[in-house]
Design a protein around this motif. Sequence first.
Motif, PDB file in Angstrom:
ATOM      1  N   MET A   1       0.841  -1.188   0.000  1.00 58.44           N
ATOM      2  CA  MET A   1       0.000   0.000   0.000  1.00 58.44           C
ATOM      3  C   MET A   1       0.880   1.242   0.000  1.00 58.44           C
ATOM      4  N   THR A   2       0.614   2.163  -0.925  1.00 54.74           N
ATOM      5  CA  THR A   2       1.407   3.384  -0.992  1.00 54.74           C
ATOM      6  C   THR A   2       0.945   4.358   0.075  1.00 54.74           C
ATOM      7  N   ASN A   3       1.870   5.179   0.546  1.00 53.41           N
ATOM      8  CA  ASN A   3       1.524   6.170   1.546  1.00 53.41           C
ATOM      9  C   ASN A   3       0.681   7.267   0.921  1.00 53.41           C
ATOM     10  N   PRO A   4      -0.307   7.805   1.650  1.00 52.74           N
ATOM     11  CA  PRO A   4      -1.100   8.907   1.105  1.00 52.74           C
ATOM     12  C   PRO A   4      -0.234  10.134   0.911  1.00 52.74           C
ATOM     13  N   PRO A   5      -0.602  11.028  -0.014  1.00 49.64           N
ATOM     14  CA  PRO A   5       0.184  12.252  -0.204  1.00 49.64           C
ATOM     15  C   PRO A   5       0.139  13.102   1.044  1.00 49.64           C
ATOM     16  N   LEU A   6       1.055  14.049   1.126  1.00 48.42           N
ATOM     17  CA  LEU A   6       1.110  14.929   2.288  1.00 48.42           C
ATOM     18  C   LEU A   6      -0.182  15.734   2.420  1.00 48.42           C
ATOM     19  N   LEU A   7      -0.552  15.991   3.670  1.00 47.26           N
ATOM     20  CA  LEU A   7      -1.745  16.782   3.940  1.00 47.26           C
ATOM     21  C   LEU A   7      -1.540  18.226   3.512  1.00 47.26           C
ATOM     22  N   THR A   8      -2.602  18.854   3.058  1.00 50.44           N
ATOM     23  CA  THR A   8      -2.600  20.287   2.786  1.00 50.44           C
ATOM     24  C   THR A   8      -3.793  20.906   3.512  1.00 50.44           C
ATOM     25  N   PRO A   9      -3.736  22.192   3.833  1.00 47.72           N
ATOM     26  CA  PRO A   9      -4.859  22.818   4.545  1.00 47.72           C
ATOM     27  C   PRO A   9      -6.179  22.742   3.800  1.00 47.72           C
ATOM     28  N   ALA A  10      -6.133  22.550   2.493  1.00 48.02           N
ATOM     29  CA  ALA A  10      -7.358  22.565   1.698  1.00 48.02           C
ATOM     30  C   ALA A  10      -8.079  21.228   1.647  1.00 48.02           C
ATOM     31  N   ASP A  11      -7.465  20.163   2.186  1.00 55.93           N
ATOM     32  CA  ASP A  11      -8.083  18.856   1.949  1.00 55.93           C
ATOM     33  C   ASP A  11      -8.394  18.045   3.197  1.00 55.93           C
ATOM     34  N   VAL A  12      -8.231  18.633   4.395  1.00 52.16           N
ATOM     35  CA  VAL A  12      -8.365  17.832   5.600  1.00 52.16           C
ATOM     36  C   VAL A  12      -9.307  18.495   6.600  1.00 52.16           C
ATOM     37  N   THR A  13     -10.029  17.650   7.346  1.00 53.53           N
ATOM     38  CA  THR A  13     -10.916  18.073   8.429  1.00 53.53           C
ATOM     39  C   THR A  13     -10.418  17.466   9.730  1.00 53.53           C
ATOM     40  N   LEU A  14     -10.511  18.213  10.816  1.00 48.55           N
ATOM     41  CA  LEU A  14     -10.144  17.710  12.138  1.00 48.55           C
ATOM     42  C   LEU A  14     -11.397  17.289  12.888  1.00 48.55           C
ATOM     43  N   GLN A 171       2.570  23.373   7.117  1.00 48.06           N
ATOM     44  CA  GLN A 171       3.386  24.552   6.832  1.00 48.06           C
ATOM     45  C   GLN A 171       4.380  24.280   5.692  1.00 48.06           C
ATOM     46  N   ARG A 172       5.202  23.246   5.883  1.00 47.48           N
ATOM     47  CA  ARG A 172       6.165  22.736   4.899  1.00 47.48           C
ATOM     48  C   ARG A 172       7.237  23.715   4.436  1.00 47.48           C
ATOM     49  N   ASP A 173       6.911  24.964   4.345  1.00 48.40           N
ATOM     50  CA  ASP A 173       7.859  25.965   3.853  1.00 48.40           C
ATOM     51  C   ASP A 173       7.755  27.173   4.777  1.00 48.40           C
ATOM     52  N   TRP A 174       8.834  27.474   5.509  1.00 45.07           N
ATOM     53  CA  TRP A 174       8.788  28.566   6.467  1.00 45.07           C
ATOM     54  C   TRP A 174       8.708  29.933   5.804  1.00 45.07           C
ATOM     55  N   THR A 175       8.785  29.988   4.460  1.00 47.14           N
ATOM     56  CA  THR A 175       8.575  31.269   3.790  1.00 47.14           C
ATOM     57  C   THR A 175       7.098  31.521   3.475  1.00 47.14           C
ATOM     58  N   ARG A 176       6.208  30.595   3.860  1.00 47.03           N
ATOM     59  CA  ARG A 176       4.770  30.840   3.702  1.00 47.03           C
ATOM     60  C   ARG A 176       4.329  31.839   4.772  1.00 47.03           C
ATOM     61  N   LYS A 177       4.333  33.100   4.398  1.00 49.99           N
ATOM     62  CA  LYS A 177       4.175  34.175   5.376  1.00 49.99           C
ATOM     63  C   LYS A 177       2.799  34.194   6.026  1.00 49.99           C
ATOM     64  N   GLU A 178       1.763  33.726   5.299  1.00 47.86           N
ATOM     65  CA  GLU A 178       0.414  33.853   5.846  1.00 47.86           C
ATOM     66  C   GLU A 178       0.195  33.001   7.096  1.00 47.86           C
ATOM     67  N   THR A 179       0.969  31.931   7.253  1.00 44.24           N
ATOM     68  CA  THR A 179       0.821  31.078   8.440  1.00 44.24           C
ATOM     69  C   THR A 179       2.099  31.008   9.268  1.00 44.24           C
ATOM     70  N   TYR A 180       3.142  31.707   8.845  1.00 48.38           N
ATOM     71  CA  TYR A 180       4.435  31.613   9.530  1.00 48.38           C
ATOM     72  C   TYR A 180       4.347  32.005  11.003  1.00 48.38           C
ATOM     73  N   ASP A 181       3.797  33.170  11.294  1.00 49.95           N
ATOM     74  CA  ASP A 181       3.774  33.648  12.677  1.00 49.95           C
ATOM     75  C   ASP A 181       2.959  32.716  13.569  1.00 49.95           C
ATOM     76  N   GLY A 182       1.806  32.282  13.083  1.00 51.42           N
ATOM     77  CA  GLY A 182       0.969  31.394  13.874  1.00 51.42           C
ATOM     78  C   GLY A 182       1.621  30.054  14.125  1.00 51.42           C
ATOM     79  N   ALA A 183       2.212  29.474  13.074  1.00 53.49           N
ATOM     80  CA  ALA A 183       2.850  28.166  13.218  1.00 53.49           C
ATOM     81  C   ALA A 183       4.046  28.249  14.157  1.00 53.49           C
ATOM     82  N   ARG A 184       4.832  29.285  13.994  1.00 51.04           N
ATOM     83  CA  ARG A 184       6.015  29.427  14.850  1.00 51.04           C
ATOM     84  C   ARG A 184       5.611  29.617  16.309  1.00 51.04           C
TER      85      ARG A 184
END
Length: 208
Positions: A1-14, A171-184
């Motif tokens: 079984m292949t691993n699912p692709p990485l999660l993105t904010p647009a495709d997941v529910t908590l 997050q994956r990329d710390w240059t994503r400014k829109e979520t950088y401050d919150g994630a950090r």
Amino acid sequence: MTNPPLLTPADVTLLMVDQQAGLAFGVGSIDRQMLVNNVIALARTAKTFQLPVVVSTSASKVYSGPLMPSIRSVLGDVPSLERRNMNAWEDQAVRDEIEKTGRRKLLVSGLLTEACVSFPVLSALADGYEVSVVADTCGGITPESHALALRRMEAAGATMTSWLQVLLELQRDWTRKETYDGARAIVEGHAGGYGIGLAYARDMIHPV
């Protein structure tokens, strides 16, 4: 079984199930203070990345109490859907809220791992959802029964993860400014030594 692709904010529910003090009293698989720290970090992650959040509680008036106040303070006005069944997937109101999102990937966090986490995970998998269990935001009655429940879910096709991996994956990329401050801020506040290191780098290390 292949691993699912990485999660993105647009495709997941908590889906958060029974994060209630009356059930946390019975947790023996993880330090309870650490458990609450992890759940708050996951809730803050969901808010930072604007994930839909579905909250379900049980026996809140007679045994378990409401959603823990420290978690409620993060989630704000997200409603708690009260149910009777141990299996949130068999509660129509919960199912309706999940289906309304239109998303087929779930993150699941809850208490207790042996029942109210594993039952909806197994049911969602059977209905074709991709499910990731945020294992360090779940608690079982004993370390052994918690581990066995995780193994059963993994054998059925669920992916095991942690709140920090979820945050870094979104997050994956710390240059994503829109979520950088919150994630950090979440990492600094909840990730122990890693958070201390980030705070140190911010305050003490400067370009020459």
